[in-house]
Design a protein around this motif. Structure first.
Motif, short mmCIF file in Angstrom:
data_model
loop_
_atom_site.label_atom_id
_atom_site.label_comp_id
_atom_site.label_asym_id
_atom_site.label_seq_id
_atom_site.Cartn_x
_atom_site.Cartn_y
_atom_site.Cartn_z
N GLY A 24 -89.27 4.56 26.30
CA GLY A 24 -90.38 3.62 26.17
C GLY A 24 -90.16 2.63 25.03
N ALA A 25 -89.64 3.11 23.92
CA ALA A 25 -89.37 2.21 22.79
C ALA A 25 -88.28 1.20 23.16
CB ALA A 25 -88.96 3.02 21.57
N ALA A 26 -87.24 1.66 23.84
CA ALA A 26 -86.17 0.75 24.25
C ALA A 26 -86.68 -0.26 25.26
CB ALA A 26 -85.00 1.54 24.84
N GLY A 28 -89.78 -1.28 25.56
CA GLY A 28 -90.65 -2.20 24.82
C GLY A 28 -89.85 -3.26 24.09
N ALA A 29 -88.71 -2.88 23.52
CA ALA A 29 -87.86 -3.86 22.83
C ALA A 29 -87.31 -4.89 23.81
CB ALA A 29 -86.73 -3.14 22.10
N VAL A 30 -86.92 -4.44 25.00
CA VAL A 30 -86.40 -5.35 26.02
C VAL A 30 -87.50 -6.33 26.45
CG1 VAL A 30 -85.56 -5.49 28.40
CG2 VAL A 30 -84.59 -3.83 26.84
N VAL A 31 -88.69 -5.81 26.69
CA VAL A 31 -89.80 -6.68 27.10
C VAL A 31 -90.16 -7.66 25.99
CG1 VAL A 31 -92.25 -6.71 27.73
CG2 VAL A 31 -90.71 -5.09 28.82
N ASN A 32 -90.20 -7.19 24.74
CA ASN A 32 -90.51 -8.09 23.63
C ASN A 32 -89.48 -9.21 23.53
OD1 ASN A 32 -92.83 -6.76 22.87
ND2 ASN A 32 -91.77 -5.44 21.41
N SER A 33 -88.22 -8.87 23.71
CA SER A 33 -87.17 -9.89 23.68
C SER A 33 -87.31 -10.86 24.85
CB SER A 33 -85.79 -9.22 23.72
OG SER A 33 -84.78 -10.21 23.78
N PHE A 34 -87.64 -10.34 26.02
CA PHE A 34 -87.85 -11.19 27.20
C PHE A 34 -88.97 -12.19 26.94
CE2 PHE A 34 -90.42 -11.83 31.06
CZ PHE A 34 -89.52 -12.57 31.81
N VAL A 35 -90.07 -11.69 26.39
CA VAL A 35 -91.22 -12.57 26.13
C VAL A 35 -90.89 -13.58 25.04
CG1 VAL A 35 -93.58 -12.60 25.24
CG2 VAL A 35 -92.93 -10.93 26.97
N LYS A 36 -90.31 -13.09 23.94
CA LYS A 36 -90.06 -13.97 22.79
C LYS A 36 -88.93 -14.97 23.06
CE LYS A 36 -88.86 -13.79 17.90
NZ LYS A 36 -88.43 -12.94 16.81
N ASP A 37 -87.85 -14.51 23.70
CA ASP A 37 -86.67 -15.36 23.84
C ASP A 37 -86.59 -16.13 25.15
OD1 ASP A 37 -85.90 -14.39 21.36
OD2 ASP A 37 -84.77 -12.72 22.23
N LEU A 38 -87.28 -15.68 26.19
CA LEU A 38 -87.18 -16.36 27.49
C LEU A 38 -88.51 -16.91 27.99
CD1 LEU A 38 -84.83 -13.82 29.33
CD2 LEU A 38 -84.22 -16.01 28.33
N LEU A 39 -89.51 -16.08 28.06
CA LEU A 39 -90.76 -16.48 28.70
C LEU A 39 -91.56 -17.49 27.87
CD1 LEU A 39 -92.46 -15.98 31.21
CD2 LEU A 39 -93.66 -14.20 29.97
N THR A 40 -91.83 -17.17 26.63
CA THR A 40 -92.65 -18.10 25.83
C THR A 40 -91.93 -19.42 25.52
OG1 THR A 40 -92.07 -16.88 23.82
CG2 THR A 40 -94.17 -16.38 24.84
N PRO A 41 -90.60 -19.44 25.32
CA PRO A 41 -89.96 -20.77 25.19
C PRO A 41 -90.08 -21.59 26.47
CG PRO A 41 -88.55 -19.11 24.22
CD PRO A 41 -89.67 -18.39 24.93
N PHE A 76 -97.55 -6.78 26.11
CA PHE A 76 -98.39 -5.65 26.51
C PHE A 76 -98.71 -5.70 28.00
CE2 PHE A 76 -102.69 -4.11 27.38
CZ PHE A 76 -102.52 -2.76 27.09
N LEU A 77 -99.07 -6.88 28.51
CA LEU A 77 -99.40 -7.01 29.93
C LEU A 77 -98.20 -6.70 30.82
CD1 LEU A 77 -101.68 -10.17 29.85
CD2 LEU A 77 -102.36 -7.78 30.16
N ILE A 78 -97.02 -7.13 30.42
CA ILE A 78 -95.82 -6.85 31.21
C ILE A 78 -95.52 -5.35 31.21
CG2 ILE A 78 -93.31 -7.16 31.32
CD1 ILE A 78 -93.78 -10.05 30.42
N VAL A 79 -95.56 -4.72 30.04
CA VAL A 79 -95.30 -3.27 29.96
C VAL A 79 -96.34 -2.51 30.76
CG1 VAL A 79 -95.27 -1.29 28.41
CG2 VAL A 79 -94.06 -3.36 27.78
N SER A 80 -97.60 -2.89 30.66
CA SER A 80 -98.66 -2.20 31.40
C SER A 80 -98.47 -2.35 32.91
CB SER A 80 -100.03 -2.76 31.01
OG SER A 80 -100.27 -2.56 29.65
N ALA A 81 -98.12 -3.55 33.36
CA ALA A 81 -97.91 -3.77 34.78
C ALA A 81 -96.73 -2.95 35.30
CB ALA A 81 -97.69 -5.26 35.06
N VAL A 82 -95.65 -2.93 34.55
CA VAL A 82 -94.48 -2.15 34.97
C VAL A 82 -94.81 -0.67 35.04
CG1 VAL A 82 -92.17 -1.39 34.25
CG2 VAL A 82 -92.75 -3.81 34.22
#
Length: 134
Positions: A24-26, A28-41, A76-82
């Motif tokens: 779960g921690a790993a 979460g890190a992947v999702v955070n990177s996806f959001v920060k580095d790909l989705l929000t830009p 959080f929404l992405i992790v919850s949906a998955v």
């Protein structure tokens, strides 16, 4: 004393929980990177803002960095949906398929309409005599 602790640690559910926390921690890190580095830009590029996480609101001398909060909410929404669609929903389908339906052991009293056991010969509420059902 230590042998009891060792038995506790070697139980399957403790090890399963430990593995789940690490995965779960790993994840979460992947999702955070996806959001920060790909989705929000990408969202920021569409909205004309160069860095989505740099969105701030200045009130007096204070500054509210709501861009970081938005990153966290999206993560959080992405992790919850998955978790819901890939863990909870399949688990509920599997348990529903293999579970046996619960047999109803109650019926209504013909006199007072209260629930009584099927094998009852007298209603416990109104004391009317009833024929037992098998």
């Amino acid at each position: 004393m230590l042998s009891g602790f060792k038995k506790f640690l070697m139980r399957g559910n403790v090890l399963d929980l430990a593995v789940a926390v690490v995965i779960g921690a790993a994840f979460g890190a992947v999702v955070n990177s996806f959001v920060k580095d790909l989705l929000t830009p990408l969202i920021a590029a569409i909205g004309g803002q160069p860095h989505f996480e740099g969105l701030t609101l200045k009130i007096g001398s204070g500054e509210i960095t709501y861009g970081n909060f938005l990153n966290t909410v999206v993560s959080f929404l992405i992790v919850s949906a998955v978790i819901y669609f890939l863990v909870i929903t399949p688990y509920e389908r599997i348990t529903a398929r293999f579970s046996t339906p619960e047999e109803n052991t109650l019926r209504e009293c013909p006199e007072c309409l209260s629930e009584i056991p099927k094998a009852a010969v007298r209603c416990r509420h109104c004391t009317a005599q009833v024929t037992p059902l098998s």
